[in-house]
Write a protein that holds these residues in place. Sequence first.
Motif, PDB file in Angstrom:
ATOM      1  N   ASN A  75     -21.851 -46.096  -9.533  1.00 30.62           N
ATOM      2  CA  ASN A  75     -21.186 -47.276  -9.061  1.00 30.62           C
ATOM      3  C   ASN A  75     -19.777 -47.093  -9.020  1.00 30.62           C
ATOM      4  N   GLU A  76     -19.332 -46.298  -8.008  1.00 29.28           N
ATOM      5  CA  GLU A  76     -18.018 -45.874  -7.609  1.00 29.28           C
ATOM      6  C   GLU A  76     -17.082 -47.202  -7.392  1.00 29.28           C
ATOM      7  N   PRO A  77     -15.922 -47.317  -7.866  1.00 33.91           N
ATOM      8  CA  PRO A  77     -15.030 -48.337  -7.343  1.00 33.91           C
ATOM      9  C   PRO A  77     -14.924 -48.415  -5.692  1.00 33.91           C
ATOM     10  N   HIS A  78     -14.663 -49.682  -5.139  1.00 32.38           N
ATOM     11  CA  HIS A  78     -14.642 -49.807  -3.768  1.00 32.38           C
ATOM     12  C   HIS A  78     -13.459 -48.771  -3.163  1.00 32.38           C
ATOM     13  N   GLY A  79     -12.397 -49.019  -3.673  1.00 33.48           N
ATOM     14  CA  GLY A  79     -11.282 -48.282  -3.386  1.00 33.48           C
ATOM     15  C   GLY A  79     -11.416 -46.701  -3.539  1.00 33.48           C
ATOM     16  N   ALA A  80     -12.147 -46.205  -4.321  1.00 34.62           N
ATOM     17  CA  ALA A  80     -12.383 -44.770  -4.511  1.00 34.62           C
ATOM     18  C   ALA A  80     -13.355 -44.095  -3.365  1.00 34.62           C
ATOM     19  N   LEU A  81     -14.032 -44.877  -2.652  1.00 35.45           N
ATOM     20  CA  LEU A  81     -14.877 -44.331  -1.783  1.00 35.45           C
ATOM     21  C   LEU A  81     -14.378 -43.862  -0.645  1.00 35.45           C
ATOM     22  N   HIS A  82     -14.770 -42.649  -0.118  1.00 36.05           N
ATOM     23  CA  HIS A  82     -14.006 -42.078   1.002  1.00 36.05           C
ATOM     24  C   HIS A  82     -14.777 -41.298   1.777  1.00 36.05           C
TER      25      HIS A  82
ATOM     26  N   ARG B 129      -4.756 -52.012 -13.481  1.00 35.72           N
ATOM     27  CA  ARG B 129      -5.576 -51.229 -14.540  1.00 35.72           C
ATOM     28  C   ARG B 129      -6.937 -50.844 -13.770  1.00 35.72           C
ATOM     29  N   GLY B 130      -6.947 -50.751 -12.414  1.00 36.09           N
ATOM     30  CA  GLY B 130      -8.146 -50.411 -11.828  1.00 36.09           C
ATOM     31  C   GLY B 130      -9.064 -51.203 -11.984  1.00 36.09           C
ATOM     32  N   ASP B 131      -9.152 -52.510 -12.517  1.00 40.86           N
ATOM     33  CA  ASP B 131     -10.278 -53.426 -12.584  1.00 40.86           C
ATOM     34  C   ASP B 131      -9.963 -54.666 -11.594  1.00 40.86           C
TER      35      ASP B 131
END
Length: 663
Positions: A385-392, A214-216
């Motif tokens: 504060n974007e989630p780590h996995g979303a950074l690109h 759930r993205g957490d």
Amino acid sequence: MFRITLPDGSVREVAPGTTPADIAAAIGPGLAKAAIAARVDGELRDIMRPFEGDSQLALVTSKDEKDALELVRHDYAHILAEAVQSLFPGTQITFGPSTDDGFYYDFAPKDRPFTEEDLPAIEAEMRKIIAADQPLIREVWSRADLIARWQTEGESFKAEWAQELPEGEELTVYRAGKGEDAWLDMCRGPHLASTGKVDPNAFKLTRVSGAYWRGDQKNAMLSRIYGTGWLNKKQLEEHLTRLEEAAKRDHRKLGQEMDLFHLQQEAHGSVFWHPQGFVIWRQLEAYMRRAIDDAGYLEVKTPQVMDARQWEQSGHWGKYRENMFVIPDEVPNTEDEGPIVSDDAQWMALKPMNCPAHVLIFRQGIKSYRDLPLRLYENGCCHRNEPHGALHGLMRVRQFTQDDAHIFCREDQIVEEVQAFCKLADRIYRDFGFKYSIKLALRPEKRFGSEADWDKAENELRDAVVRAGLATEEYGWEELPGEGAFYAPKLEWHLTDAIGRTWQVGTIQSDRVLPERLDASYVGEDGERHRPVMLHRAIFGSYERFIGILIEHFAGKLPVWLAPTQAVVATIVSDADDYAKQVAAKLQAAGIRVETDLRNEKINYKVREHSVAKVPNLLVVGKREAEEGTVALRQLGSERQQFMPLDEAVALLTGDATAPDLK
């Protein structure tokens, strides 16, 4: 009997239990074979799902590509999940949606995380399931029965999700095959009639990554398997070719080769701009300043940190709190154990957007109706504060700078201002060589403001695009229900790049909520206080992302006016060093960004190196050129070398190096 109305207006009376597939068969065998789903009263449904009453029916075929792709990708995701559970017993399933170019599914493996070495076997198992042509059967279950089923089968993630769904909500599952042993998944649907309806040669599993439940990140780590899925093999092959080209154009790779920027863990999600990269930034910034000056904007600068109470009042605290960097007051601990946060700490936050600060500027002093429209512009640095996995790379970062502006205007000025923005955006995107489509994102389910205000705002944006002549098929005009911001509908500009990808960049939003919440007002012609309407707008979106898009669109070969180094003067022999410096000085005096390469290296080595760095113009000089006052000009992408007098070369390069004229 149910009355089923077809798109041509004809009506068919059918008995309860009739499906869209039955109607397709009654119309003709060709349509019966081609129909893959149905829109019933506008809702996309399974072709085998019976009608529930009088309905409007439109049959969906593979020619309806948007709907068809969504269906097949959803099916591929389910087939993937079934294949994984068949090959790896004990694996739990979670969610598996379709995406813009494929699908993915998240799994909780029993023994070990999945790796890319597992993908060939999973693909082979998926093809077996497709070949088996299992019927996909929709069933409605009671909440209690479904939870019990998941718990019995050890599907704790599915059980947890089913428990949290609202009481009374219809819970549907899809059964692949017949009988109690058939594979089952909880899903809203719709799906194709059977697994054999997808093309076994039109999908490919692409990669594996980690993903939190759930993205957490506080939850369990899952294995996510990605795939790409299409209607036929040709579409798949075209997509894979695009992926290969996209890999060559990857802005992170080119950014390193061209020495533009870098990213590192010490500032995760923020960009270290190198001198060459920041030249691009400055050129874009100067270009945009000329554009906004010409369009009557006033540039401002606002604080990075603001009191949390301001964000509470604006509504952002409730909507974006988890994505904001929050800064509490710190009180020294009397036991010297480090700082602690007091109960009455005054919370501050780094701004995730600029709009509340612009309202505060507007509120300074009394504004009259004569002062409107007031157009405030800011190259505003924001933090999310974007989630780590979303950074690109540059495409999604935590610190970014927007070409942000807010237009405060009267009700009677809205359409004219939006229309003017449409023309400004059109001119700018054309300067960069982009084609685009425009979409209107309409009210979301959760929103602020009255229905009457939303009606007005949506109609104003729609009317402005029509008046600007952009609400046409040529501009890909489309309306997107439910995709507006919580405070306003918005127009979106979707750019198409050189390899056919689309990027959503520019927006304009018509907002009556924020001026009300932050008490912005002006004195009208009647002497009374009135609320302005606030138009939020951006064209680049963010400088970081727009530069990333430009790098990939041009494959690093930026227009000469944007190139960090527009020309390099390279020597063949050291005897030409003094002449090379004279050539560079003359180019620099003409306004060209130039460097010299006087290294004791072979000229072919220098040519290769500057080609990799995407320098658009290489002027080669040797002893002969020095004696004759000429240069040998090599332009990026051309095998031809042009010999010409120095003055002619300067004139040629000066024309290319000039930024577009905004007048």
